[in-house]
Design a protein around this motif. Structure first.
Motif, short mmCIF file in Angstrom:
data_model
loop_
_atom_site.label_atom_id
_atom_site.label_comp_id
_atom_site.label_asym_id
_atom_site.label_seq_id
_atom_site.Cartn_x
_atom_site.Cartn_y
_atom_site.Cartn_z
N ASP A 1 -4.89 1.85 6.14
CA ASP A 1 -3.63 2.26 6.12
C ASP A 1 -4.00 3.79 5.15
O ASP A 1 -3.86 3.38 4.40
CB ASP A 1 -2.41 2.51 5.86
CG ASP A 1 -1.00 2.51 6.70
OD1 ASP A 1 -1.31 3.23 7.17
OD2 ASP A 1 -0.34 2.59 6.41
N ARG A 2 -3.99 4.93 5.91
CA ARG A 2 -3.98 6.04 4.48
C ARG A 2 -2.47 6.56 4.40
O ARG A 2 -1.78 6.97 5.56
CB ARG A 2 -5.21 7.26 5.50
CG ARG A 2 -6.81 6.53 4.97
CD ARG A 2 -6.73 7.49 6.68
NE ARG A 2 -8.25 6.86 6.52
CZ ARG A 2 -8.69 5.81 8.16
NH1 ARG A 2 -7.64 5.86 8.46
NH2 ARG A 2 -9.88 5.91 7.95
N HIS A 3 -2.10 6.97 3.61
CA HIS A 3 -0.90 7.14 3.18
C HIS A 3 -0.91 8.16 1.52
O HIS A 3 -1.87 7.91 0.95
CB HIS A 3 0.13 6.35 2.85
CG HIS A 3 -0.34 4.95 1.80
ND1 HIS A 3 -0.47 4.96 0.65
CD2 HIS A 3 -0.96 4.21 2.54
CE1 HIS A 3 -0.64 4.17 0.49
NE2 HIS A 3 -0.64 3.33 1.53
N ARG A 4 -0.21 8.99 0.59
CA ARG A 4 -0.32 9.97 -0.49
C ARG A 4 -0.91 8.97 -1.16
O ARG A 4 -1.34 9.34 -2.12
CB ARG A 4 1.25 10.24 -0.52
CG ARG A 4 1.33 11.32 0.88
CD ARG A 4 2.87 11.80 0.31
NE ARG A 4 2.93 12.83 1.10
CZ ARG A 4 3.46 13.94 0.87
NH1 ARG A 4 4.19 14.04 -0.14
NH2 ARG A 4 4.29 15.34 1.73
N GLN A 5 -0.19 7.66 -1.87
CA GLN A 5 -0.37 6.60 -2.70
C GLN A 5 -2.10 6.56 -2.83
O GLN A 5 -2.87 6.07 -3.40
CB GLN A 5 0.60 5.53 -2.73
CG GLN A 5 2.13 5.56 -3.08
CD GLN A 5 3.00 6.40 -1.41
OE1 GLN A 5 1.97 6.22 -0.93
NE2 GLN A 5 3.67 6.69 -2.02
N GLY A 6 -2.53 6.58 -1.87
CA GLY A 6 -4.18 5.98 -1.38
C GLY A 6 -4.42 4.76 -0.21
O GLY A 6 -3.55 5.86 0.81
N LEU A 7 -4.92 3.75 -0.48
CA LEU A 7 -5.44 3.50 1.11
C LEU A 7 -4.73 1.42 1.03
O LEU A 7 -4.25 1.22 -0.21
CB LEU A 7 -7.00 3.22 0.91
CG LEU A 7 -7.17 4.36 1.41
CD1 LEU A 7 -8.86 4.45 1.36
CD2 LEU A 7 -7.03 4.87 3.18
N SER A 8 -4.36 1.51 2.09
CA SER A 8 -4.25 -0.49 1.91
C SER A 8 -4.76 -0.11 3.25
O SER A 8 -5.18 -0.26 4.06
CB SER A 8 -2.83 -0.15 1.91
OG SER A 8 -2.33 0.42 3.53
N GLN A 9 -5.40 -1.62 3.43
CA GLN A 9 -6.12 -2.45 4.19
C GLN A 9 -5.40 -2.44 5.82
O GLN A 9 -4.59 -3.53 4.69
CB GLN A 9 -6.51 -3.83 3.42
CG GLN A 9 -8.10 -3.87 3.09
CD GLN A 9 -8.37 -4.79 2.40
OE1 GLN A 9 -9.61 -6.05 3.42
NE2 GLN A 9 -8.37 -5.29 1.06
N LEU A 10 -5.60 -3.43 6.38
CA LEU A 10 -4.68 -3.56 7.67
C LEU A 10 -5.70 -4.87 7.13
O LEU A 10 -6.81 -4.84 7.27
CB LEU A 10 -5.49 -2.65 9.02
CG LEU A 10 -4.59 -1.28 8.84
CD1 LEU A 10 -4.50 -0.65 9.81
CD2 LEU A 10 -2.58 -1.72 8.57
N ASN A 11 -5.03 -5.79 8.51
CA ASN A 11 -5.61 -6.71 8.49
C ASN A 11 -6.88 -7.05 9.15
O ASN A 11 -8.13 -7.52 9.00
CB ASN A 11 -4.53 -8.13 9.95
CG ASN A 11 -4.05 -8.20 8.74
OD1 ASN A 11 -3.52 -8.29 7.97
ND2 ASN A 11 -2.46 -8.85 9.91
N PHE A 12 -7.41 -5.91 10.15
CA PHE A 12 -8.53 -6.08 10.51
C PHE A 12 -9.30 -5.75 9.82
O PHE A 12 -10.45 -5.55 9.74
CB PHE A 12 -8.81 -4.36 11.87
CG PHE A 12 -7.61 -4.30 13.16
CD1 PHE A 12 -8.10 -5.96 13.90
CD2 PHE A 12 -6.51 -3.59 13.16
CE1 PHE A 12 -6.74 -5.85 14.59
CE2 PHE A 12 -5.81 -4.09 14.65
CZ PHE A 12 -5.86 -4.90 15.00
N GLY A 13 -8.99 -4.59 8.67
CA GLY A 13 -10.05 -4.43 7.80
C GLY A 13 -10.47 -5.29 7.42
O GLY A 13 -11.70 -5.69 7.09
#
Length: 132
Positions: free
Chosen positions: A59-71
């Motif tokens: 998940d891409r957002h202004r603060q950076g990235l976060s992993q999704l369950n698929f990732g």
């Protein structure tokens, strides 16, 4: 197209390595420096992986990235893949070393306690010198 064909043709180890490094890095600026590649190449690798598996991995957002369950699932599998490859390369290096190997001696207990153990003790310094 079967799943194994789809994986073999579409998932690249380099892209998987990049995804693993991106997730481990703290800031986007450090990611491309750590990988010796540009931010657009990193984005393309991740997009290629997402297209290959058919889901978003991050998940891409202004603060950076976060992993999704698929990732997370792909990273877990990727870790296993790279661990297996590392072990395989170690096995190949072992097989390619002419001084490395394994000797098995079969004998009855009486010979093992006397004659065979004396021969092994005598050869042990020679074997140790080759292992170093």
């Amino acid at each position: 197209m079967q799943l194994s064909d789809r994986i073999g043709r579409r998932i690249k180890l380099q892209d998987l390595h990049i995804l693993m490094a991106v997730v481990q890095a703290a800031a986007w600026e450090r990611r491309h420096g750590h990988l010796n590649t540009s931010q657009p190449n990193i984005s393309k690798s991740i997009a290629d992986l997402e297209q290959a598996v058919g889901v978003r991995l991050l998940d891409r957002h202004r603060q950076g990235l976060s992993q999704l369950n698929f990732g997370r699932a792909l990273l877990d599998g990727g870790t296993v893949v790279f661990d297996e490859l590392r072990q395989t390369v170690k096995n190949i290096e072992f097989l390619a070393d002419p001084a490395a190997g394994e000797v098995r001696i079969g004998c009855n207990p009486a010979l093992g306690a006397s004659f065979v153990s004396a021969v092994i003790d005598r050869l042990s310094p020679t074997l140790s010198a080759h292992q170093v």
